[in-house]
Design a protein around this motif. Structure first.
Motif, short mmCIF file in Angstrom:
data_model
loop_
_atom_site.label_atom_id
_atom_site.label_comp_id
_atom_site.label_asym_id
_atom_site.label_seq_id
_atom_site.Cartn_x
_atom_site.Cartn_y
_atom_site.Cartn_z
N ILE A 1 147.56 4.33 90.21
CA ILE A 1 146.31 3.60 90.46
C ILE A 1 145.64 4.03 91.76
CG2 ILE A 1 146.99 1.56 89.12
CD1 ILE A 1 147.76 0.23 91.82
N ARG A 2 146.05 5.16 92.30
CA ARG A 2 145.51 5.62 93.60
C ARG A 2 143.99 5.64 93.63
NH1 ARG A 2 143.10 6.20 97.35
NH2 ARG A 2 143.30 7.63 99.11
N SER A 3 143.37 6.10 92.57
CA SER A 3 141.90 6.23 92.56
C SER A 3 141.19 4.88 92.55
CB SER A 3 141.46 7.04 91.33
OG SER A 3 141.82 6.36 90.13
N LYS A 4 141.92 3.82 92.26
CA LYS A 4 141.33 2.48 92.22
C LYS A 4 141.47 1.74 93.55
CE LYS A 4 142.37 2.08 87.28
NZ LYS A 4 143.08 1.31 86.25
N LEU A 5 142.13 2.39 94.51
CA LEU A 5 142.43 1.75 95.78
C LEU A 5 141.67 2.41 96.93
CD1 LEU A 5 146.31 1.58 95.40
CD2 LEU A 5 144.70 -0.29 95.01
N GLU A 6 141.52 1.66 98.02
CA GLU A 6 141.03 2.23 99.26
C GLU A 6 142.19 2.15 100.24
OE1 GLU A 6 136.89 1.72 100.96
OE2 GLU A 6 138.04 0.39 102.29
N ILE A 7 142.67 3.32 100.67
CA ILE A 7 143.86 3.39 101.51
C ILE A 7 143.46 3.63 102.96
CG2 ILE A 7 146.11 4.46 101.86
CD1 ILE A 7 145.90 3.17 99.15
N HIS A 8 143.95 2.77 103.84
CA HIS A 8 143.63 2.86 105.27
C HIS A 8 144.89 3.21 106.06
CE1 HIS A 8 139.70 0.38 105.48
NE2 HIS A 8 139.95 0.62 104.19
N LEU A 9 144.74 4.07 107.05
CA LEU A 9 145.81 4.29 108.01
C LEU A 9 145.62 3.27 109.12
CD1 LEU A 9 148.22 5.85 109.18
CD2 LEU A 9 146.57 7.34 110.33
N ILE A 10 146.64 2.43 109.35
CA ILE A 10 146.55 1.40 110.38
C ILE A 10 147.57 1.63 111.49
CG2 ILE A 10 145.56 -0.32 108.83
CD1 ILE A 10 148.36 -1.57 108.62
N GLY A 11 148.35 2.71 111.38
CA GLY A 11 149.31 3.04 112.43
C GLY A 11 148.76 4.14 113.33
N HIS A 12 149.41 4.31 114.47
CA HIS A 12 148.98 5.33 115.43
C HIS A 12 149.01 6.72 114.79
CE1 HIS A 12 148.39 7.45 119.14
NE2 HIS A 12 149.54 8.07 119.03
N LEU A 13 147.99 7.52 115.05
CA LEU A 13 147.90 8.87 114.50
C LEU A 13 148.14 9.91 115.57
CD1 LEU A 13 147.25 10.87 112.25
CD2 LEU A 13 144.81 10.56 112.76
N GLN A 14 149.21 10.69 115.39
CA GLN A 14 149.50 11.79 116.29
C GLN A 14 148.65 12.99 115.89
OE1 GLN A 14 153.74 12.10 115.53
NE2 GLN A 14 154.21 10.93 117.38
N ALA B 1 146.74 13.24 107.41
CA ALA B 1 146.06 11.94 107.38
C ALA B 1 144.72 12.03 106.66
CB ALA B 1 145.86 11.43 108.80
N ILE B 2 143.98 13.09 106.91
CA ILE B 2 142.68 13.26 106.26
C ILE B 2 142.84 13.39 104.76
CG2 ILE B 2 140.70 14.81 106.04
CD1 ILE B 2 141.02 15.38 109.05
N ARG B 3 143.88 14.07 104.34
CA ARG B 3 144.12 14.25 102.90
C ARG B 3 144.60 12.96 102.23
NH1 ARG B 3 143.55 19.40 101.35
NH2 ARG B 3 143.77 21.08 102.89
N LEU B 4 145.29 12.11 102.98
CA LEU B 4 145.91 10.93 102.40
C LEU B 4 145.01 9.69 102.38
CD1 LEU B 4 149.51 11.08 103.93
CD2 LEU B 4 148.95 11.23 101.49
N TYR B 5 144.21 9.51 103.43
CA TYR B 5 143.57 8.21 103.64
C TYR B 5 142.05 8.24 103.47
CZ TYR B 5 148.12 7.39 105.75
OH TYR B 5 149.48 7.31 105.96
N ASP B 6 141.55 7.17 102.90
CA ASP B 6 140.11 7.01 102.78
C ASP B 6 139.51 6.64 104.14
OD1 ASP B 6 139.93 7.27 99.83
OD2 ASP B 6 141.17 5.46 99.88
N VAL B 7 140.26 5.85 104.90
CA VAL B 7 139.80 5.40 106.22
C VAL B 7 140.94 5.54 107.23
CG1 VAL B 7 138.89 3.48 107.58
CG2 VAL B 7 138.22 3.73 105.18
N ILE B 8 140.64 6.09 108.39
CA ILE B 8 141.60 6.15 109.50
C ILE B 8 141.13 5.12 110.52
CG2 ILE B 8 142.58 7.55 111.36
CD1 ILE B 8 142.08 10.01 109.56
#
Length: 199
Positions: free
Chosen positions: A41-54, A61-68
């Motif tokens: 169901i990945r295409s039906k979700l909006e995935i956010h990175l909410i942890g610290h980004l190194q 991160a860019i490939r995985l998340y809709d929002v950083i």
């Protein structure tokens, strides 16, 4: 938003979706990579990175998340902008602010956030969709509430000053999400209250 952390498998994301939660927060890139790879169901979700980004994990991160959500420096924003350009993606981000002046938290200070946000807003391949804040772990009193209200006012100021995309406000977790919503949060990061404590 619900934060899905290490102890919660793909089934937890599916359970959230089945209960009309479509905006999912992930805090660790390695775990996200494993879970999202086979999520039907990945295409039906909006995935956010909410942890610290190194910085060395920006490409993933860019490939995985809709929002950083955790852009906490100009240097990090520049790297996201550059790599997003390489892979031809317009990356949505939140600018992280340390409204509570907690020395243990990441983010721009209240004094520097406005100038930083305007600089980031000029970078190619980035869209500032909102701001994000993690409060200090202190008593939830009137002073605590002021941290939330000042963060909302900051978002409002950026929005009124010309960053028209900066509409979202991510603040509040299981402990204090009700107060956060009262103070204008559009996104709350809830994991423990929905799925229990992390094992």
């Amino acid at each position: 938003m619900v934060a899905i952390t290490k102890s919660f498998p793909v089934s937890a994301i599916e359970q959230a979706y089945n209960n009309d939660i479509f905006c999912i927060g992930e805090s660790r890139i390695q775990e996200s990579e494993r879970k999202l790879k086979d999520l039907s169901i990945r295409s039906k979700l909006e995935i956010h990175l909410i942890g610290h980004l190194q910085s060395n994990k920006v490409r993933k991160a860019i490939r995985l998340y809709d929002v950083i959500q955790t852009v906490d420096s100009i240097k990090l924003a520049k790297k996201i902008s550059s790599i997003a350009g390489e892979i031809e993606k317009s990356q949505r981000i939140y600018v992280q602010v340390n409204s509570g002046e907690d020395p243990f938290k990441k983010g721009f200070s209240i004094k520097e956030i406005e100038q930083a946000a305007f600089e980031i807003a000029q970078m190619k391949n980035l869209t500032i969709s909102g701001i994000m804040m993690i409060p200090p772990f202190i008593e939830m009193d009137k002073e605590y509430r002021k941290i939330y209200s000042s963060t909302r006012k900051l978002r409002d100021k950026l929005l009124a000053s010309g960053i028209s995309s900066c509409k979202d406000l991510s603040m509040g977790m299981s402990r204090d999400f009700e107060m956060a919503i009262e103070e204008g949060a559009t996104h709350v990061r809830i994991g423990t209250a929905l799925f229990g404590t992390r094992k």
